[in-house]
Design a protein around this motif. Structure first.
Motif, PDB file in Angstrom:
ATOM      1  N   GLN A 116      32.729  63.241  35.943  1.00  0.00           N
ATOM      2  CA  GLN A 116      32.966  63.248  34.580  1.00  0.00           C
ATOM      3  C   GLN A 116      34.198  63.617  33.995  1.00  0.00           C
ATOM      4  N   ILE A 119      36.520  60.748  34.638  1.00  0.00           N
ATOM      5  CA  ILE A 119      36.400  59.761  33.672  1.00  0.00           C
ATOM      6  C   ILE A 119      37.065  60.217  32.327  1.00  0.00           C
ATOM      7  N   ALA A 120      36.805  61.415  31.737  1.00  0.00           N
ATOM      8  CA  ALA A 120      37.420  61.879  30.548  1.00  0.00           C
ATOM      9  C   ALA A 120      38.842  61.547  30.589  1.00  0.00           C
ATOM     10  N   HIS A 121      39.614  62.221  31.733  1.00  0.00           N
ATOM     11  CA  HIS A 121      40.677  62.422  31.916  1.00  0.00           C
ATOM     12  C   HIS A 121      41.673  60.949  31.970  1.00  0.00           C
ATOM     13  N   GLY A 124      41.923  59.695  28.683  1.00  0.00           N
ATOM     14  CA  GLY A 124      43.220  60.534  27.583  1.00  0.00           C
ATOM     15  C   GLY A 124      42.283  61.565  27.054  1.00  0.00           C
ATOM     16  N   TYR A 125      41.198  61.879  27.598  1.00  0.00           N
ATOM     17  CA  TYR A 125      40.618  63.180  26.934  1.00  0.00           C
ATOM     18  C   TYR A 125      40.283  64.202  27.929  1.00  0.00           C
ATOM     19  N   GLU A 126      39.979  65.303  27.165  1.00  0.00           N
ATOM     20  CA  GLU A 126      39.292  66.431  28.082  1.00  0.00           C
ATOM     21  C   GLU A 126      38.007  66.890  27.510  1.00  0.00           C
ATOM     22  N   ILE A 127      37.179  67.231  28.415  1.00  0.00           N
ATOM     23  CA  ILE A 127      35.747  67.532  28.070  1.00  0.00           C
ATOM     24  C   ILE A 127      35.549  68.849  27.403  1.00  0.00           C
ATOM     25  N   VAL A 128      34.832  68.855  26.158  1.00  0.00           N
ATOM     26  CA  VAL A 128      34.593  70.091  25.424  1.00  0.00           C
ATOM     27  C   VAL A 128      33.328  70.624  25.998  1.00  0.00           C
ATOM     28  N   ASP A 129      32.355  69.596  26.078  1.00  0.00           N
ATOM     29  CA  ASP A 129      31.003  69.839  26.500  1.00  0.00           C
ATOM     30  C   ASP A 129      30.312  68.493  26.777  1.00  0.00           C
ATOM     31  N   HIS A 130      29.025  68.567  27.652  1.00  0.00           N
ATOM     32  CA  HIS A 130      28.612  67.491  27.884  1.00  0.00           C
ATOM     33  C   HIS A 130      26.980  67.543  28.214  1.00  0.00           C
TER      34      HIS A 130
END
Lengths: 143, 143
Positions: A116, A119-121, A124-130
């Motif tokens: 996960q 994939i976020a990376h 271009g994102y970083e995970i805040v919560d999932h």
DNA sequence: TTATCTGCAAATAATTTGCATTACT
DNA sequence: AGTAATGCAAATTATTTGCAGATAA
């Protein structure tokens, strides 16, 4: 002074009767995941006189204080969605909900967690919560 | 006879004006995921006189007919949960919701899918459905 | 035609809020 | 004592439903 009292203080919450009762119930129940209404009934059944509105208010304070985690299990079966709550024990985990018994099973998988992140990376994102919920049914022994 | 007409027929639904409009909107909009209310407004804004109740009814018929997929993105930010709908194109995918822009990104990862199967299996279950949503935020370029 | 669908308004269900009262510290 | 928390009832929000009139096959 009880352990729950300390927990509430640490969370910056005034130690009141309803808050103590709700926290204790969540710690002692065998059913780790409860809806606001189930908590309300359970407490009233054991003689406590606590309003449903208070249960909702306290749960949302607990959520902000990270004492509790809130889930929306939309069991896909079309029933109206109801939030359910569980004690926040620190370590993250995901859920499996059995569509036949309603049972909630917890699990944690390092590989999925890592994937996960990747994939976020990559996007271009970083995970805040999932939130990962698998709706399952008991497997037929022959299959 | 339009393509949407055929789709409705195939799904066993009578071809009515509201159903056609909703299906077309979902096919043409650039915003793949819409709430019932957004659909209702969009249609009324383009001059259609379709009731909100009808939008809900049609969406739930579409869901049963597998024309549409329903999601409950609980963005964790405490806002009231609202269902949103997207066309069901057949192939499954998961979602990433950007907490800053509200943008919804789709993705599919073979490894995660496989791992889920394994986990369910190991616990004696088989997966009926599952939902993986990552709540993300744009990644700082330096980090 | 004739059963199905639609729009509207009223009904639900889960959750939240206003306010007078009560309980912590 | 004084502020924050509670219980109740009324308010909100998303969604569903009843019903009389409209519409597709």
């Amino acid at each position: 002074m009880s352990e729950e009292t300390t927990e509430l203080r640490k969370a910056g919450l005034k130690v009141t009767h309803p808050r103590l009762q709700i926290l204790r119930l969540l710690e002692q129940t065998d059913q780790k995941h409860m809806t606001a209404d189930q908590i309300y009934r359970a407490l009233n059944d054991q003689g406590e006189d606590i309003g449903l509105a208070t249960v909702y208010r306290v749960l949302s304070q607990f959520e902000s204080a990270q004492l509790v985690r809130k889930h929306m299990f939309d069991d896909g079966s079309g029933r109206p969605a109801q939030a359910c709550y569980e004690l926040d024990e620190g370590e993250h985990h995901d859920h499996m909900v059995c569509m036949e018994t309603g049972e909630v099973i917890e699990f944690f998988d390092e590989a999925i967690e890592r994937r996960q992140e990747e994939i976020a990376h990559k996007h271009g994102y970083e995970i805040v919560d999932h939130s990962l919920v698998m709706y399952v049914r008991p497997r037929k022994s022959n299959g």
